[in-house]
Scaffold this active site. Structure first.
Site, PDB file in Angstrom:
ATOM      1  CG  ASP A   1     -37.864 -41.274  74.045  1.00  0.00           C
ATOM      2  OD1 ASP A   1     -36.924 -42.333  74.148  1.00  0.00           O
ATOM      3  OD2 ASP A   1     -39.011 -41.894  73.337  1.00  0.00           O
TER       4      ASP A   1
ATOM      5  CG  HIS B   1     -45.316 -44.717  77.040  1.00  0.00           C
ATOM      6  ND1 HIS B   1     -45.601 -46.021  77.321  1.00  0.00           N
ATOM      7  CD2 HIS B   1     -44.669 -44.645  75.928  1.00  0.00           C
ATOM      8  CE1 HIS B   1     -44.850 -46.870  76.474  1.00  0.00           C
ATOM      9  NE2 HIS B   1     -44.312 -45.847  75.448  1.00  0.00           N
TER      10      HIS B   1
ATOM     11  CG  HIS C   1     -44.207 -41.960  72.125  1.00  0.00           C
ATOM     12  ND1 HIS C   1     -42.567 -42.063  72.260  1.00  0.00           N
ATOM     13  CD2 HIS C   1     -44.804 -43.090  72.192  1.00  0.00           C
ATOM     14  CE1 HIS C   1     -42.401 -43.485  72.531  1.00  0.00           C
ATOM     15  NE2 HIS C   1     -43.603 -44.012  72.711  1.00  0.00           N
TER      16      HIS C   1
END
Length: 133
Positions: A28, A92, A94
């Protein structure tokens, strides 16, 4: 075209940690903690639960392998998992190295990690990923 589609196409650089035919994992750019990874399907789908069962399963199994690689090289108690789905209109997951629940608090200020360290971390995760079956 979303930022993730541009990353998949190679139009935007990323710190890639793992890739399969259907999925991509990369650090990220605005992490909560060092080693924070995003795992995305290559199929552009806005909402994770709009993925068909096979693609959703593939994404989660790929995420599991990435998390195991992360845990093997990043000192932490666990790899936290979050799916929020509001930041980018592309599904997505994380994966965040955590020692406490506060480590995965998305209202916290993001940290800055210099590019050399991002490269070191992505390389370490990638190498660990490749060693897994």
């Amino acid at each position: 075209m979303t930022i993730f589609e541009k990353i998949i196409a190679g139009d935007i650089p990323s710190y890639k940690v793992a890739e399969s035919e259907k999925c991509l994992a990369f650090l990220d750019a605005f992490p909560l903690k060092e080693g924070h990874v995003l795992v995305i399907p290559k199929l552009p789908t806005d909402y994770i639960f709009d993925l068909d069962n096979q693609d959703l399963s593939d994404l989660h199994l790929f995420s599991k392998k990435v998390a195991k690689a992360m845990k093997s090289v990043i000192p932490c108690n666990r790899i936290g998992v979050a799916v929020i789905g509001l930041e980018v209109p592309h599904a997505h997951i994380h994966l965040v190295p955590i020692d406490s629940v506060e480590d995965i608090n998305f209202s916290k200020t993001k940290i800055e990690v210099d590019s050399n360290r991002m490269l070191e971390v992505s390389s370490a995760i990638s190498q660990a990923f490749q060693k897994l079956d």
